[in-house]
Design a protein around this motif. Structure first.
Motif, PDB file in Angstrom:
ATOM      1  N   LEU A 214      36.816  55.875  69.621  1.00  7.07           N
ATOM      2  CA  LEU A 214      36.913  57.333  69.659  1.00  7.07           C
ATOM      3  C   LEU A 214      38.358  57.813  69.614  1.00  7.07           C
ATOM      4  O   LEU A 214      39.278  57.121  70.030  1.00  7.07           O
ATOM      5  N   ARG A 215      38.519  59.018  69.103  1.00  9.65           N
ATOM      6  CA  ARG A 215      39.793  59.728  69.212  1.00  9.65           C
ATOM      7  C   ARG A 215      39.880  60.333  70.608  1.00  9.65           C
ATOM      8  O   ARG A 215      38.866  60.518  71.278  1.00  9.65           O
ATOM      9  N   ARG A 216      41.101  60.686  71.009  1.00 15.04           N
ATOM     10  CA  ARG A 216      41.306  61.275  72.333  1.00 15.04           C
ATOM     11  C   ARG A 216      40.459  62.538  72.522  1.00 15.04           C
ATOM     12  O   ARG A 216      39.781  62.697  73.532  1.00 15.04           O
ATOM     13  N   SER A 217      40.513  63.442  71.557  1.00 15.00           N
ATOM     14  CA  SER A 217      39.773  64.704  71.683  1.00 15.00           C
ATOM     15  C   SER A 217      38.266  64.472  71.728  1.00 15.00           C
ATOM     16  O   SER A 217      37.540  65.213  72.375  1.00 15.00           O
ATOM     17  N   GLU A 218      37.809  63.417  71.064  1.00 18.52           N
ATOM     18  CA  GLU A 218      36.371  63.138  71.027  1.00 18.52           C
ATOM     19  C   GLU A 218      35.839  62.718  72.386  1.00 18.52           C
ATOM     20  O   GLU A 218      34.771  63.167  72.811  1.00 18.52           O
ATOM     21  N   VAL A 219      36.575  61.883  73.085  1.00 16.99           N
ATOM     22  CA  VAL A 219      36.101  61.432  74.399  1.00 16.99           C
ATOM     23  C   VAL A 219      36.155  62.578  75.411  1.00 16.99           C
ATOM     24  O   VAL A 219      35.296  62.688  76.291  1.00 16.99           O
ATOM     25  N   LEU A 220      37.129  63.473  75.261  1.00 12.06           N
ATOM     26  CA  LEU A 220      37.251  64.596  76.189  1.00 12.06           C
ATOM     27  C   LEU A 220      36.151  65.631  75.992  1.00 12.06           C
ATOM     28  O   LEU A 220      35.798  66.350  76.929  1.00 12.06           O
ATOM     29  N   HIS A 221      35.605  65.725  74.780  1.00  9.15           N
ATOM     30  CA  HIS A 221      34.564  66.722  74.484  1.00  9.15           C
ATOM     31  C   HIS A 221      33.140  66.172  74.623  1.00  9.15           C
ATOM     32  O   HIS A 221      32.178  66.901  74.379  1.00  9.15           O
ATOM     33  N   LEU A 222      33.009  64.910  74.999  1.00 12.69           N
ATOM     34  CA  LEU A 222      31.668  64.337  75.150  1.00 12.69           C
ATOM     35  C   LEU A 222      30.899  65.041  76.260  1.00 12.69           C
ATOM     36  O   LEU A 222      31.436  65.347  77.323  1.00 12.69           O
ATOM     37  N   LYS A 223      29.618  65.295  75.998  1.00 14.55           N
ATOM     38  CA  LYS A 223      28.730  65.869  77.006  1.00 14.55           C
ATOM     39  C   LYS A 223      27.723  64.798  77.444  1.00 14.55           C
ATOM     40  O   LYS A 223      27.491  63.813  76.725  1.00 14.55           O
ATOM     41  N   ILE A 224      27.125  65.009  78.590  1.00 15.27           N
ATOM     42  CA  ILE A 224      26.148  64.051  79.104  1.00 15.27           C
ATOM     43  C   ILE A 224      25.010  63.877  78.110  1.00 15.27           C
ATOM     44  O   ILE A 224      24.512  62.768  77.887  1.00 15.27           O
ATOM     45  N   ARG A 245      28.705  62.626  64.046  1.00 14.72           N
ATOM     46  CA  ARG A 245      28.405  61.249  63.655  1.00 14.72           C
ATOM     47  C   ARG A 245      27.816  60.521  64.859  1.00 14.72           C
ATOM     48  O   ARG A 245      27.910  61.004  65.995  1.00 14.72           O
ATOM     49  N   VAL A 246      27.169  59.399  64.606  1.00 19.78           N
ATOM     50  CA  VAL A 246      26.616  58.589  65.690  1.00 19.78           C
ATOM     51  C   VAL A 246      27.365  57.264  65.748  1.00 19.78           C
ATOM     52  O   VAL A 246      27.764  56.712  64.721  1.00 19.78           O
ATOM     53  N   VAL A 247      27.558  56.790  66.967  1.00 17.15           N
ATOM     54  CA  VAL A 247      28.281  55.541  67.209  1.00 17.15           C
ATOM     55  C   VAL A 247      27.394  54.639  68.059  1.00 17.15           C
ATOM     56  O   VAL A 247      26.764  55.119  69.015  1.00 17.15           O
ATOM     57  N   PRO A 248      27.293  53.355  67.732  1.00 13.74           N
ATOM     58  CA  PRO A 248      26.448  52.464  68.531  1.00 13.74           C
ATOM     59  C   PRO A 248      27.017  52.228  69.927  1.00 13.74           C
ATOM     60  O   PRO A 248      28.226  52.116  70.112  1.00 13.74           O
ATOM     61  N   LEU A 249      26.104  52.170  70.899  1.00 15.78           N
ATOM     62  CA  LEU A 249      26.463  51.853  72.285  1.00 15.78           C
ATOM     63  C   LEU A 249      25.877  50.489  72.634  1.00 15.78           C
ATOM     64  O   LEU A 249      24.662  50.293  72.561  1.00 15.78           O
ATOM     65  N   SER A 250      26.717  49.570  73.034  1.00 14.03           N
ATOM     66  CA  SER A 250      26.244  48.240  73.423  1.00 14.03           C
ATOM     67  C   SER A 250      25.616  48.304  74.812  1.00 14.03           C
ATOM     68  O   SER A 250      25.825  49.259  75.572  1.00 14.03           O
ATOM     69  N   ILE A 325      32.220  50.331  59.339  1.00 15.23           N
ATOM     70  CA  ILE A 325      33.378  50.731  60.142  1.00 15.23           C
ATOM     71  C   ILE A 325      33.810  52.141  59.763  1.00 15.23           C
ATOM     72  O   ILE A 325      34.159  52.958  60.621  1.00 15.23           O
ATOM     73  N   GLN A 326      33.771  52.440  58.470  1.00 22.80           N
ATOM     74  CA  GLN A 326      34.111  53.782  57.990  1.00 22.80           C
ATOM     75  C   GLN A 326      33.199  54.839  58.616  1.00 22.80           C
ATOM     76  O   GLN A 326      33.661  55.895  59.063  1.00 22.80           O
ATOM     77  N   GLU A 327      31.895  54.537  58.669  1.00 17.51           N
ATOM     78  CA  GLU A 327      30.931  55.474  59.255  1.00 17.51           C
ATOM     79  C   GLU A 327      31.184  55.658  60.756  1.00 17.51           C
ATOM     80  O   GLU A 327      31.147  56.771  61.272  1.00 17.51           O
ATOM     81  N   ILE A 328      31.429  54.561  61.444  1.00 17.38           N
ATOM     82  CA  ILE A 328      31.632  54.627  62.893  1.00 17.38           C
ATOM     83  C   ILE A 328      32.886  55.424  63.238  1.00 17.38           C
ATOM     84  O   ILE A 328      32.897  56.220  64.177  1.00 17.38           O
ATOM     85  N   LEU A 329      33.944  55.228  62.460  1.00 15.13           N
ATOM     86  CA  LEU A 329      35.209  55.921  62.730  1.00 15.13           C
ATOM     87  C   LEU A 329      35.196  57.369  62.258  1.00 15.13           C
ATOM     88  O   LEU A 329      36.037  58.166  62.673  1.00 15.13           O
ATOM     89  N   GLY A 330      34.271  57.700  61.353  1.00 13.23           N
ATOM     90  CA  GLY A 330      34.204  59.068  60.842  1.00 13.23           C
ATOM     91  C   GLY A 330      35.223  59.362  59.762  1.00 13.23           C
ATOM     92  O   GLY A 330      35.661  60.503  59.612  1.00 13.23           O
ATOM     93  N   THR A 337      39.999  53.625  55.789  1.00 12.19           N
ATOM     94  CA  THR A 337      39.534  52.482  56.576  1.00 12.19           C
ATOM     95  C   THR A 337      40.130  51.174  56.085  1.00 12.19           C
ATOM     96  O   THR A 337      40.330  50.239  56.875  1.00 12.19           O
ATOM     97  N   GLU A 338      40.426  51.107  54.800  1.00  8.79           N
ATOM     98  CA  GLU A 338      40.922  49.859  54.208  1.00  8.79           C
ATOM     99  C   GLU A 338      42.279  49.425  54.761  1.00  8.79           C
ATOM    100  O   GLU A 338      42.667  48.270  54.611  1.00  8.79           O
ATOM    101  N   ILE A 339      42.991  50.336  55.424  1.00 11.16           N
ATOM    102  CA  ILE A 339      44.298  49.966  55.972  1.00 11.16           C
ATOM    103  C   ILE A 339      44.160  48.866  57.020  1.00 11.16           C
ATOM    104  O   ILE A 339      45.068  48.069  57.234  1.00 11.16           O
ATOM    105  N   TYR A 340      42.977  48.778  57.647  1.00 10.79           N
ATOM    106  CA  TYR A 340      42.781  47.757  58.675  1.00 10.79           C
ATOM    107  C   TYR A 340      42.673  46.356  58.087  1.00 10.79           C
ATOM    108  O   TYR A 340      42.832  45.374  58.802  1.00 10.79           O
TER     109      TYR A 340
END
Length: 358
Positions: A214-224, A245-250, A325-330, A337-340
């Motif tokens: 997640l980006r910083r702003s994304e984690v701060l805006h998460l709701k329950i 977007r949706v991200v998998p949770l382990s 990875i592209q989908e997960i990162l948004g 994404t290819e820079i990785y």
């Protein structure tokens, strides 16, 4: 003995801003200057811009490189007529739902541009004025490519919308941006950072940034309500580019979130601030990371975004398809994404140097 050059950060007193500034690496209060100061380095401006991006507008019009032999005259204040035009442009951007950080950035860029031109009437501004600004202001002061592109974007949009005319695209084309590799931590370093805090809230916030990329702003805006534990998904809403977007949770991440929820009992935002139903502050999150680095003994200038970069790189090293990875990162483009692929170590370490055969 000659004093080492410093960069002084000045701003009207604001408690949250003060707490944020304190988290910048090596930032200390200077009693003589009565301001927060950081040691000067050749890349300090780029680091400050990256650190404060999306949080506060950074006015670095008076910033100059320590090795520059000349000083620059102070720019005149903005004329009332141009101020009103910028105000109207700002309202237009807000109505178009531009992000708060973009609105602040574009407004600041325009103010610097028009002040440099000494409040020249808008109808008289030509391509030559932009060329002069680029050469005599941006390049002469050795400002970054990112700043130059930022100003160009703001000017293009302003003249297209408010003046109903376009400046020559060839003149205002974006400068060539240097190609830089993302900063990546090893898995061992990530583990040390994530396990540094005993506080469950602090540990969970840093962990979910890495676990979900997640980006910083994304984690701060998460709701329950964004946590779907039954399906093992996290919904990231209206992120960069106004996209969901949706991200998998382990299972491990879900277990950590459940432990955190039982202890903290947040009401609305997943990570709440001191006030009821308020989100956690960006400055406090930066402070959590800084504290974790101190406890873990890691000396690198790690930022929260390093955890996101590390997440993507470690996924790629584990064999995850680049498209996922592209989908997960948004990311909009696969090229982002290819820079990785340039920082993964699995394939590179298998290459045998001809030196070994000598």
């Amino acid at each position: 003995m000659r004093k080492k050059p410093m960069v002084k950060l000045e701003f009207p007193y604001d408690f949250e801003l003060k707490e944020l500034v304190k988290t910048f690496p090596n930032c200390e209060w200077n009693r003589h200057e009565k301001a927060w100061c950081v040691p000067y380095t050749d890349d300090i401006l780029d680091r400050l811009i990256l650190f404060f991006k999306g949080k506060v507008w950074l006015d670095y019009s008076t910033f100059r490189k320590a090795n520059l032999p000349k000083t620059f005259p102070e720019l005149p204040p903005l004329a009332l007529e141009i101020f009103k035009e910028i105000e109207a442009f700002q309202d237009w951007m807000k109505n178009k739902r531009y992000s708060e950080s973009t609105v602040k950035t574009y407004r600041g860029s325009l103010e610097i541009f028009f002040r440099f031109l000494e409040n020249k009437p808008l109808s008289e501004i030509k391509n030559e004025d932009l060329e002069k600004f680029t050469k005599d202001y941006i390049i002469d002061r050795q400002y970054s490519v990112s700043y130059q592109s930022q100003v160009i974007n703001a000017i293009k949009l302003f003249f297209n919308i408010k003046q109903n005319r376009k400046l020559d695209p060839e003149v205002v084309s974006r400068p060539r941006k240097p190609s830089k590799l993302p900063n990546v931590l090893s898995k061992e370093e990530v583990k040390r950072i994530l396990e540094a805090h005993k506080n469950i809230k602090h540990r969970t916030m840093l962990s979910i940034i890495y676990a979900c990329g997640l980006r910083r702003s994304e984690v701060l805006h998460l709701k329950i309500s964004d946590v779907d534990s039954k399906r093992g998904l996290l919904i990231v809403r209206q992120s960069k580019g106004k996209k969901d977007r949706v991200v998998p949770l382990s299972d491990k991440t879900i277990a950590l979130l459940r432990e955190y929820y039982k202890y903290e009992r947040p009401q609305y935002f997943l990570f709440e601030g001191k006030k009821l139903n308020s989100k956690y502050s960006s400055g406090s999150l930066q402070k959590i990371l800084k504290s974790a680095l101190g406890k873990s003994g890691i000396k690198k200038p790690v930022t929260l975004h390093w955890l996101r970069h590390s997440f993507a790189t470690h996924l790629l090293e584990n064999g995850t398809d680049l498209r996922y990875i592209q989908e997960i990162l948004g990311h909009n483009s696969s090229r982002t994404t290819e820079i990785y692929t340039h920082v993964t170590d699995n394939s590179i370490r298998k290459i045998k140097s001809p030196f070994d055969d000598l």
